[in-house]
Enzyme design. Structure first.
Site, PDB file in Angstrom:
ATOM      1  NE  ARG A  39      -3.245   2.376   2.838  1.00  0.00           N
ATOM      2  CZ  ARG A  39      -3.277   3.042   3.963  1.00  0.00           C
ATOM      3  NH1 ARG A  39      -1.976   3.168   4.675  1.00  0.00           N
ATOM      4  NH2 ARG A  39      -3.991   4.839   3.839  1.00  0.00           N
ATOM      5  CG  HIS A  72      -1.162   8.972   3.202  1.00  0.00           C
ATOM      6  ND1 HIS A  72      -1.111   7.561   3.383  1.00  0.00           N
ATOM      7  CD2 HIS A  72      -1.013   9.111   4.136  1.00  0.00           C
ATOM      8  CE1 HIS A  72      -0.916   7.233   5.048  1.00  0.00           C
ATOM      9  NE2 HIS A  72       0.048   8.568   5.357  1.00  0.00           N
ATOM     10  CD  GLU A  74      -4.721   7.679   9.326  1.00  0.00           C
ATOM     11  OE1 GLU A  74      -4.278   8.661  10.399  1.00  0.00           O
ATOM     12  OE2 GLU A  74      -4.836   6.650  10.389  1.00  0.00           O
ATOM     13  CG  ASN A 110      -4.828   3.512   8.502  1.00  0.00           C
ATOM     14  OD1 ASN A 110      -4.995   2.597   7.852  1.00  0.00           O
ATOM     15  ND2 ASN A 110      -4.310   5.181   8.287  1.00  0.00           N
ATOM     16  CE1 TYR A 165      -0.035   3.144  13.665  1.00  0.00           C
ATOM     17  CE2 TYR A 165      -1.695   3.993  12.759  1.00  0.00           C
ATOM     18  CZ  TYR A 165      -0.485   3.491  12.616  1.00  0.00           C
ATOM     19  OH  TYR A 165      -0.149   3.770  11.512  1.00  0.00           O
ATOM     20  CD  GLU A 186      -1.689   3.988   8.259  1.00  0.00           C
ATOM     21  OE1 GLU A 186      -0.916   4.709   9.590  1.00  0.00           O
ATOM     22  OE2 GLU A 186      -1.584   4.838   6.682  1.00  0.00           O
TER      23      GLU A 186
HETATM   24  C1  PNW Z   1      -0.922   7.220  11.213  1.00  0.00           C
HETATM   25  N1  PNW Z   1      -2.009  11.161  15.681  1.00  0.00           N
HETATM   26  O1  PNW Z   1      -1.603   9.156  11.322  1.00  0.00           O
HETATM   27  C2  PNW Z   1      -0.239   7.657   9.517  1.00  0.00           C
HETATM   28  O2  PNW Z   1      -1.134   7.475   8.171  1.00  0.00           O
HETATM   29  C3  PNW Z   1       1.068   7.550   9.034  1.00  0.00           C
HETATM   30  O3  PNW Z   1       0.656   8.232   7.955  1.00  0.00           O
HETATM   31  C4  PNW Z   1       1.389   7.306  10.128  1.00  0.00           C
HETATM   32  O4  PNW Z   1       2.617   7.885  10.100  1.00  0.00           O
HETATM   33  C5  PNW Z   1       1.079   6.313  11.227  1.00  0.00           C
HETATM   34  O5  PNW Z   1      -0.508   6.765  11.860  1.00  0.00           O
HETATM   35  C6  PNW Z   1       1.941   6.716  12.400  1.00  0.00           C
HETATM   36  O6  PNW Z   1       1.217   7.985  12.994  1.00  0.00           O
HETATM   37  C7  PNW Z   1      -1.219   9.855  12.526  1.00  0.00           C
HETATM   38  O7  PNW Z   1      -1.634  12.632  16.224  1.00  0.00           O
HETATM   39  C8  PNW Z   1      -0.919  10.792  12.737  1.00  0.00           C
HETATM   40  O8  PNW Z   1      -3.495  11.320  16.396  1.00  0.00           O
HETATM   41  C9  PNW Z   1      -1.172  10.958  14.085  1.00  0.00           C
HETATM   42  C10 PNW Z   1      -2.070  10.415  14.782  1.00  0.00           C
HETATM   43  C11 PNW Z   1      -2.629   9.628  14.294  1.00  0.00           C
HETATM   44  C12 PNW Z   1      -1.919   8.674  13.455  1.00  0.00           C
END
Ligand code: PNW
Length: 461
Positions: free
Chosen positions: A77, A121, A166, A288, A290, A356
Site C-alpha cells: 500500500r 495521504h 485518515e 488504521n 494503533y 495500517e
Molecule cells: C497515521 N494522531 O498517522 C498515518 O496514516 C501515517 O502516515 C502515520 O505515519 C501513522 O499513522 C503513525 O503515526 C497518524 O496524532 C498521525 O492522532 C497522528 C495521529 C494519528 C494518526
C-alpha cells in the site's frame, strides 16, 4: 455479506505514504504541497525536520521494491503525491510524476505483489490550499479530476484504490487542532473540511470505473474512563468515528454530530444530494489502528492534551493514556483492534482491510548489522492474534498491512519516532537501509500458512 472463517485468505502487506518516504520534492516538476509549506514554518515539526529528502524513495524505488519482495508479502500500500501529478492541483498534468508511479506499479506486479494505491495521504497541492483547501467545495471537485488522471494511467494495473487516508487527521488535526498541515485552528473549519473530504471520496468513484474503491479511516474504540465520562466519550466517538460512518452507511450525520457541528446542517455546506452521494460510496473500508481512546471528564483546568483541539465542541475532555505504551506514547491494547473489527463489520457489513498497524519503538541502534526491535515483534504478533480472533468472530477482514516499510518522516514528530521494519541510516549519504529483526519475523509470518494468512487477491473473495 460474506462471513469467512480463518481459513479464508488474509492478504499480508506493508504500507507507506508519499510525503513520508519520497523526498525529491522539487524534482520532475512536482509542485509544492501543504506539508512543504508547513514543515518550513519554525516550531511546527520536532527538530525542524521536513520531507525534502525523506527516504529518497523517489530515486531508490528499485531498492524499496526489492525490500518489499524480500518480505514475500501479497500487497504493498502506497500513496500517490497529488502535486507530482497535478503541480497546480488541477489542470496541467505532469507526466514525469505519473511515470514514477508507473515504474513502481510495474515493479510490484513483476514481483507478484498487488499494488494498493491511496490517492490522498495529506499532501494537498499548495495551490489548492491557497484557494482555501478542504474548506472549499472546489477542492473536492479538483480531487475528482486528479483521481481520473491517476486512474487513466494506472487503472489497467491497479484495481484496489483508496481515496483518502485518515480524513480525521486531514480535517481535524489540520484545520481544527492545527498540529498538522495546513496548521489552521478553528473548530468549524474541521467540520467543513470533513464534509468536503467525504464528498471528494464519493464523487471520485465515477473517475475510478471498474475499481474496488475504499476509504481509509482511523476509527478507534472509545472507552470512557468512568460513567461520568460517557457524554464526552460520545462526543469523541461522534467526531472520530460516526462523522464518517454515518454519511457512508446511513447517508446522514447523526444528532450528536449535528449538535456539536451545527455547520453540518447548513444547506450552504451540505447541499441537497450530498449525503445521498456519500451513502454506499465505499466498496471496502480500510482501518488504521494503533491505540484505543480513553476519554475522561476533565476539570477544564490544566494543560490540554495536544489532540484535544481535534474534538472541537466536546467540552471538558481529558484524554487518558494507560500503560504500556510505545515510544510515541500510544497505549498498546490489541483488544481494541479485535473489538473495532467486530463492531465495524457489524455496523457496515463492508469488507475490511487493516490498512495500517504498527509500533514506534526506540530501536534506532544498528549493532553488527542487526536491529533487535523485539518490542515491535511483540506488538505485531499480539495484534495479528487479535485479527484472527475477530475473524473467528465473523468479521470480514481481507488484509493486514504493517505500518511501515521504512523508518520515515513521522509528520509532526519528524524523524525521531520510527515505525519501520527497515532501519534507515539518516547520517549515511545513501540513506542505508537495514532490515530489522521485525522484518525477518514478518517475512516468516508471511511464509507460514498458519491461520489461512498469506493468500493473494486482496479484495477478491
Ligand atoms: C497515521 N494522531 O498517522 C498515518 O496514516 C501515517 O502516515 C502515520 O505515519 C501513522 O499513522 C503513525 O503515526 C497518524 O496524532 C498521525 O492522532 C497522528 C495521529 C494519528 C494518526
Amino acid at each position: 455479506m460474506t462471513t469467512p472463517t480463518t481459513s479464508s485468505p488474509l492478504a499480508l502487506g506493508v504500507a507507506t505514504a508519499s510525503y513520508q518516504i519520497e523526498g525529491a520534492v522539487a524534482e520532475d516538476g512536482r509542485g509544492p504541497s501543504i506539508w512543504d509549506t508547513f514543515t518550513a514554518e519554525p516550531g511546527r515539526v520536532v527538530g525542524g525536520d521536513d520531507g525534502v529528502d525523506a527516504c529518497d524513495s523517489y530515486h531508490r524505488v528499485e531498492d524499496d521494491i526489492a525490500l518489499i519482495r524480500g518480505l514475500g508479502v501479497d500487497a504493498y500500500r502506497f500513496s500517490l503525491a497529488w502535486p507530482r501529478i497535478l503541480p497546480e492541483g488541477r489542470g496541467r498534468v505532469e507526466t514525469r510524476g505519473l511515470d514514477y508511479y508507473e515504474r513502481l506499479v510495474d515493479g510490484l506486479l513483476e514481483a507478484g505483489i498487488e499494488p494498493v494505491a491511496t490517492l490522498y495521504h495529506w499532501d494537498l497541492p499548495q495551490a489548492l490550499e491557497d484557494e482555501g483547501g478542504w474548506l472549499e467545495r472546489r477542492t473536492a471537485e479538483a480531487f475528482v479530476d486528479y483521481a481520473g488522471v491517476a486512474h487513466q494511467r494506472l487503472g489497467d494495473r491497479v484495481t484496489s484504490w483508496a481515496t483518502h487516508n485518515e480524513p480525521w487527521c486531514a480535517a481535524y488535526l489540520g484545520y481544527a487542532a492545527g498540529v498538522h498541515a495546513p496548521g489552521r485552528s478553528e473548530g468549524a473549519a474541521g467540520h467543513r473540511a470533513a464534509h468536503h473530504l467525504l464528498l471528494g471520496h464519493a464523487w471520485a468513484r465515477e473517475a475510478l470505473p471498474g475499481a474496488h474503491v475504499g476509504i481509509v479511516l482511523n476509527l478507534a474504540p472509545v472507552w470512557p474512563e468512568s460513567p461520568e465520562a460517557a457524554d464526552v466519550a460520545d462526543g469523541v466517538d461522534a467526531i472520530r468515528n460516526r462523522v464518517w460512518l454515518g454519511p457512508l452507511v446511513d447517508g446522514a450525520y447523526d444528532e450528536r454530530m449535528l449538535a456539536i457541528a451545527p455547520v453540518l446542517a447548513d444547506p450552504g455546506l451540505v447541499r441537497p444530494g450530498d449525503l445521498d452521494a456519500i451513502k454506499g460510496s465505499a466498496d471496502w473500508l480500510g482501518i488504521n489502528y494503533y491505540t484505543p481512546i480513553r476519554p475522561a471528564l476533565g476539570t477544564g483546568e490544566g494543560e490540554p492534551h495536544p489532540e484535544q483541539g481535534a474534538y472541537p465542541g466536546v467540552e471538558r475532555l481529558d484524554l487518558v493514556v494507560r500503560e504500556p505504551r510505545t515510544d510515541i506514547g500510544w497505549e498498546i491494547e490489541p483488544r481494541g483492534l479485535e473489538e473495532l473489527l467486530v463492531e465495524t463489520h457489524r455496523r457496515t457489513g463492508l469488507p475490511l482491510v487493516i490498512t495500517e498497524n504498527g509500533a514506534a519503538c526506540a530501536d534506532t541502534e544498528v549493532v553488527d548489522g542487526r536491529v533487535e526491535d523485539t518490542d515491535r515483534i511483540d506488538y505485531l504478533r499480539d495484534h495479528l492474534a487479535a485479527v484472527d480472533r475477530a475473524r473467528d468472530a465473523g468479521a470480514d477482514v481481507r488484509g493486514y498491512f504493517v505500518w511501515t516499510l521504512l523508518d520515515n518522516f513521522e509528520w509532526a514528530e519528524g524523524y525521531a519516532k520510527t515505525f519501520g521494519l527497515v532501519h534507515v541510516d539518516r547520517s549515511s549519504p545513501s540513506l542505508t537501509r537495514t532490515p530489522k529483526a521485525s522484518y525477518h519475523w514478518f517475512a516468516e509470518q508471511v511464509a507460514a500458512p498458519a491461520g489461512g494468512r498469506g493468500a493473494a487477491g486482496l479484495l477478491t473473495p
